[in-house]
Write a protein that holds these residues in place. Structure first.
Motif, PDB file in Angstrom:
ATOM      1  N   LEU A 192      -5.153  11.252  -1.416  1.00 22.90           N
ATOM      2  CA  LEU A 192      -5.117  10.712  -0.057  1.00 22.90           C
ATOM      3  C   LEU A 192      -5.054  11.812   1.003  1.00 22.90           C
ATOM      4  CD1 LEU A 192      -2.594   7.753  -0.517  1.00 22.90           C
ATOM      5  CD2 LEU A 192      -5.067   7.573  -0.167  1.00 22.90           C
ATOM      6  N   GLY A 193      -4.731  13.026   0.578  1.00 21.90           N
ATOM      7  CA  GLY A 193      -4.596  14.128   1.524  1.00 21.90           C
ATOM      8  C   GLY A 193      -3.386  14.001   2.417  1.00 21.90           C
ATOM      9  N   THR A 194      -2.296  13.476   1.862  1.00 19.66           N
ATOM     10  CA  THR A 194      -1.079  13.284   2.636  1.00 19.66           C
ATOM     11  C   THR A 194       0.127  13.686   1.800  1.00 19.66           C
ATOM     12  OG1 THR A 194       0.165  11.685   3.961  1.00 19.66           O
ATOM     13  CG2 THR A 194      -0.742  10.890   1.884  1.00 19.66           C
ATOM     14  N   THR A 195       1.313  13.543   2.364  1.00 20.08           N
ATOM     15  CA  THR A 195       2.534  13.863   1.639  1.00 20.08           C
ATOM     16  C   THR A 195       3.669  13.004   2.182  1.00 20.08           C
ATOM     17  OG1 THR A 195       3.976  15.665   0.896  1.00 20.08           O
ATOM     18  CG2 THR A 195       3.257  15.719   3.199  1.00 20.08           C
ATOM     19  N   TYR A 196       4.881  13.266   1.684  1.00 20.50           N
ATOM     20  CA  TYR A 196       6.044  12.492   2.111  1.00 20.50           C
ATOM     21  C   TYR A 196       6.467  12.906   3.516  1.00 20.50           C
ATOM     22  CZ  TYR A 196       6.251  12.720  -3.010  1.00 20.50           C
ATOM     23  OH  TYR A 196       5.943  12.721  -4.334  1.00 20.50           O
ATOM     24  N   PRO A 227       0.829  -1.201   0.000  1.00 16.94           N
ATOM     25  CA  PRO A 227       0.000   0.000   0.000  1.00 16.94           C
ATOM     26  C   PRO A 227       0.869   1.259   0.000  1.00 16.94           C
ATOM     27  CG  PRO A 227      -0.678  -1.530   1.725  1.00 16.94           C
ATOM     28  CD  PRO A 227       0.639  -2.014   1.221  1.00 16.94           C
ATOM     29  N   LEU A 228       0.413   2.278  -0.705  1.00 14.62           N
ATOM     30  CA  LEU A 228       1.155   3.532  -0.749  1.00 14.62           C
ATOM     31  C   LEU A 228       1.318   4.116   0.653  1.00 14.62           C
ATOM     32  CD1 LEU A 228       2.513   5.833  -2.275  1.00 14.62           C
ATOM     33  CD2 LEU A 228       0.252   6.825  -2.689  1.00 14.62           C
ATOM     34  N   ALA A 229       0.285   4.007   1.459  1.00 10.04           N
ATOM     35  CA  ALA A 229       0.368   4.547   2.821  1.00 10.04           C
ATOM     36  C   ALA A 229       1.516   3.923   3.599  1.00 10.04           C
ATOM     37  CB  ALA A 229      -0.956   4.317   3.550  1.00 10.04           C
ATOM     38  N   GLU A 230       1.771   2.632   3.376  1.00 11.20           N
ATOM     39  CA  GLU A 230       2.879   1.960   4.053  1.00 11.20           C
ATOM     40  C   GLU A 230       4.217   2.404   3.482  1.00 11.20           C
ATOM     41  OE1 GLU A 230       4.195  -2.618   5.247  1.00 11.20           O
ATOM     42  OE2 GLU A 230       2.220  -2.215   4.364  1.00 11.20           O
ATOM     43  N   VAL A 231       4.258   2.626   2.164  1.00 10.84           N
ATOM     44  CA  VAL A 231       5.490   3.112   1.533  1.00 10.84           C
ATOM     45  C   VAL A 231       5.889   4.457   2.132  1.00 10.84           C
ATOM     46  CG1 VAL A 231       6.531   3.902  -0.623  1.00 10.84           C
ATOM     47  CG2 VAL A 231       5.068   1.879  -0.620  1.00 10.84           C
ATOM     48  N   LEU A 232       4.896   5.307   2.382  1.00 11.86           N
ATOM     49  CA  LEU A 232       5.174   6.654   2.867  1.00 11.86           C
ATOM     50  C   LEU A 232       5.736   6.665   4.283  1.00 11.86           C
ATOM     51  CD1 LEU A 232       2.060   8.544   1.459  1.00 11.86           C
ATOM     52  CD2 LEU A 232       4.391   8.511   0.544  1.00 11.86           C
ATOM     53  N   GLU A 233       5.661   5.544   4.980  1.00 10.40           N
ATOM     54  CA  GLU A 233       6.272   5.462   6.311  1.00 10.40           C
ATOM     55  C   GLU A 233       7.792   5.296   6.214  1.00 10.40           C
ATOM     56  OE1 GLU A 233       4.357   2.241   8.254  1.00 10.40           O
ATOM     57  OE2 GLU A 233       2.373   3.209   8.311  1.00 10.40           O
ATOM     58  N   GLU A 234       8.261   4.893   5.023  1.00 11.37           N
ATOM     59  CA  GLU A 234       9.689   4.735   4.764  1.00 11.37           C
ATOM     60  C   GLU A 234      10.250   6.035   4.165  1.00 11.37           C
ATOM     61  OE1 GLU A 234      11.438   1.578   5.102  1.00 11.37           O
ATOM     62  OE2 GLU A 234       9.621   1.088   6.253  1.00 11.37           O
ATOM     63  N   GLN A 235      11.560   6.107   4.047  1.00 10.28           N
ATOM     64  CA  GLN A 235      12.146   7.175   3.238  1.00 10.28           C
ATOM     65  C   GLN A 235      11.927   6.812   1.771  1.00 10.28           C
ATOM     66  OE1 GLN A 235      15.476   9.831   4.129  1.00 10.28           O
ATOM     67  NE2 GLN A 235      16.687   8.513   2.803  1.00 10.28           N
ATOM     68  N   ARG A 269      19.020   3.279   0.895  1.00 13.94           N
ATOM     69  CA  ARG A 269      18.650   4.622   1.361  1.00 13.94           C
ATOM     70  C   ARG A 269      17.148   4.890   1.307  1.00 13.94           C
ATOM     71  NH1 ARG A 269      23.618   5.701  -1.377  1.00 13.94           N
ATOM     72  NH2 ARG A 269      25.205   6.410   0.098  1.00 13.94           N
ATOM     73  N   GLY A 270      16.361   3.909   0.876  1.00 13.20           N
ATOM     74  CA  GLY A 270      14.930   4.116   0.837  1.00 13.20           C
ATOM     75  C   GLY A 270      14.275   3.278  -0.245  1.00 13.20           C
ATOM     76  N   VAL A 271      12.993   3.574  -0.497  1.00 14.69           N
ATOM     77  CA  VAL A 271      12.190   2.876  -1.499  1.00 14.69           C
ATOM     78  C   VAL A 271      12.073   3.778  -2.718  1.00 14.69           C
ATOM     79  CG1 VAL A 271       9.959   1.817  -2.009  1.00 14.69           C
ATOM     80  CG2 VAL A 271      10.902   1.718   0.317  1.00 14.69           C
ATOM     81  N   ALA A 272      12.494   3.291  -3.879  1.00 12.79           N
ATOM     82  CA  ALA A 272      12.441   4.075  -5.112  1.00 12.79           C
ATOM     83  C   ALA A 272      11.079   3.910  -5.770  1.00 12.79           C
ATOM     84  CB  ALA A 272      13.546   3.640  -6.069  1.00 12.79           C
ATOM     85  N   LEU A 273      10.406   5.024  -6.059  1.00 10.33           N
ATOM     86  CA  LEU A 273       9.098   5.014  -6.718  1.00 10.33           C
ATOM     87  C   LEU A 273       9.275   5.516  -8.140  1.00 10.33           C
ATOM     88  CD1 LEU A 273       6.971   6.398  -3.761  1.00 10.33           C
ATOM     89  CD2 LEU A 273       6.933   4.072  -4.671  1.00 10.33           C
ATOM     90  N   VAL A 274       9.456   4.590  -9.068  1.00 14.20           N
ATOM     91  CA  VAL A 274       9.745   4.934 -10.458  1.00 14.20           C
ATOM     92  C   VAL A 274       9.033   3.951 -11.382  1.00 14.20           C
ATOM     93  CG1 VAL A 274      12.003   5.930  -9.892  1.00 14.20           C
ATOM     94  CG2 VAL A 274      11.842   3.523 -10.523  1.00 14.20           C
TER      95      VAL A 274
END
Length: 290
Positions: free
Chosen positions: A207-211, A178-186, A231-236
Motif C-alpha cells: 500500500l506504500g504506507t505505515t502505522y 479496510p486496512l486503511a481504516e484500521v491504520l487511522e486508529e492506534q 488502547r487500540g485495535v489488535a492485529l493478530v
C-alpha cells in the motif's frame, strides 16, 4: 564430551542468558554454567563472550554452532532410524511452528491423538523458515512457505489476521474493515518475527504506507489484552480472548491472511508417517477453522 553438553551450548546460544537457558533445559543455573565450562575446557576454547548476564557466542562459538547443531540433528536422526527399523514406527515426533500456531493449532491437535500415536514434542520457530526449523531438530515444520526438494510439503490452511475490537467499539457489528481504516486508529501489533506481523508489513509495503500510532505487544494474548482495555485495535491471528470481536481485514479486493504449510524431509526414515501426520493435521485445521 557428551551430546547433552552440545545441546546445552546450542540452547544457551539461542537463549542469550544462562538463566533463560537453564529454564528451558530444566536444570539449575550453576549446573549449566559448570557444564558449559567443562565443554570449553575440553575443546580448549572460549565459546562465549560473557558480559554480565548476557552469554554471546564468541568468534569460536559462532564458528562451531552449526557443527554442534549438525551433530545433534544426526544423533536425533540415528535414534529415530533405530526405533523405526526396530518397531516399524516412530515413538516421538517433534513439530516446529511459530508460537501462535503451536498454541492455537498444534496443541489442540495433540489433544485429539490416540494413545498409540507418537508422543508429540514441540519446537518454537518464530521467524524461521521450514528448512531452518527442520535443521533445529523438528520432524515436521509449519511455516508460511513451502521448501524445495528434497523437502515435501502440504498446505494446511489459509488463516485470517484479525482486527480485534471490544463489543462496545463502533466497528463491532461490521464483520470486516479496510486496512486503511484500521491504520487511522492506534494499532497493536506483534514483534517482526511473528507471521501475523510479517503479513501485515507486506500489506503495508504494497500500500506504500505505515502505522501512524502503534503499540508493539510481546504476543497475541497481550495484544488482545491491550485491545480489551481500549488502547487500540489488535492485529493478530490468535483465537479470540477477553470477549473481543474479530473483524476480517481487507486490503483492496483481498483479505489479510497467513498461509500455513507443513513440511518434512523426504529423506527422513519415517517420511511416510510424517506425510500421514501432515494430512491429519490439515484435516484437523480444516475442521477447526473451515
Amino acid at each position: 564430551m557428551e551430546l547433552r553438553h552440545l545441546r546445552y551450548f546450542v540452547v544457551t546460544c539461542e537463549a542469550g542468558t544462562v538463566s533463560r537457558a537453564a529454564e528451558l533445559l530444566h536444570i539449575t543455573q550453576p549446573s549449566l554454567s559448570r557444564q558449559l565450562r567443562q565443554l570449553e575446557d575440553e575443546l580448549g576454547a572460549e565459546l562465549f563472550d560473557r558480559a554480565g548476564r548476557r552469554m554471546t557466542p564468541s568468534r569460536v562459538g559462532r564458528a562451531l554452532l552449526a557443527n554442534a547443531r549438525d551433530v545433534l540433528e544426526r544423533a536425533a536422526a540415528l535414534k529415530t532410524a533405530a526405533t523405526f527399523h526396530a518397531h516399524g514406527r516412530i515413538d516421538r515426533l517433534t513439530i516446529g511452528a511459530p508460537t501462535v500456531t503451536l498454541t492455537d493449532v498444534v496443541a489442540p491437535f495433540i489433544a485429539t491423538l490416540a494413545p498409540e500415536d507418537p508422543t508429540i514434542d514441540v519446537l518454537g520457530a518464530d521467524g524461521l523458515s521450514a528448512v531452518e526449523t527442520l535443521a533445529r531438530g523438528a520432524d515436521l515444520a509449519i511455516a508460511t512457505a513451502a521448501p524445495r526438494a528434497p523437502y515435501r510439503s502440504r498446505r494446511l490452511a489459509v488463516l485470517p489476521v484479525w482486527a480485534y475490537v471490544p463489543e462496545r467499539h463502533p466497528w463491532s457489528g461490521r464483520g470486516s474493515v479496510p486496512l486503511a481504516e484500521v491504520l487511522e486508529e492506534q494499532v497493536i501489533v506483534l514483534p517482526p518475527a511473528f507471521t501475523a506481523r510479517q503479513s501485515l508489513d507486506a500489506a503495508l509495503l504494497e500500500l506504500g504506507t505505515t502505522y501512524a500510532r502503534v503499540i508493539e505487544a510481546a504476543n497475541g494474548t497481550v495484544a488482545q489484552a491491550h485491545a480489551a482495555a481500549g488502547r487500540g485495535v489488535a492485529l493478530v491471528s490468535d483465537d479470540p480472548r477477553f470477549g473481543l470481536v474479530p473483524l476480517r481485514v481487507r486490503t483492496g479486493e483481498r483479505r489479510l491472511e497467513i498461509k500455513l504449510t507443513a513440511a518434512w524431509d523426504a529423506r527422513h526414515e519415517a517420511a511416510a508417517t510424517l506425510e500421514v501426520f501432515a494430512e491429519r493435521l490439515s484435516e484437523f485445521v480444516g475442521e477447526r477453522y473451515g
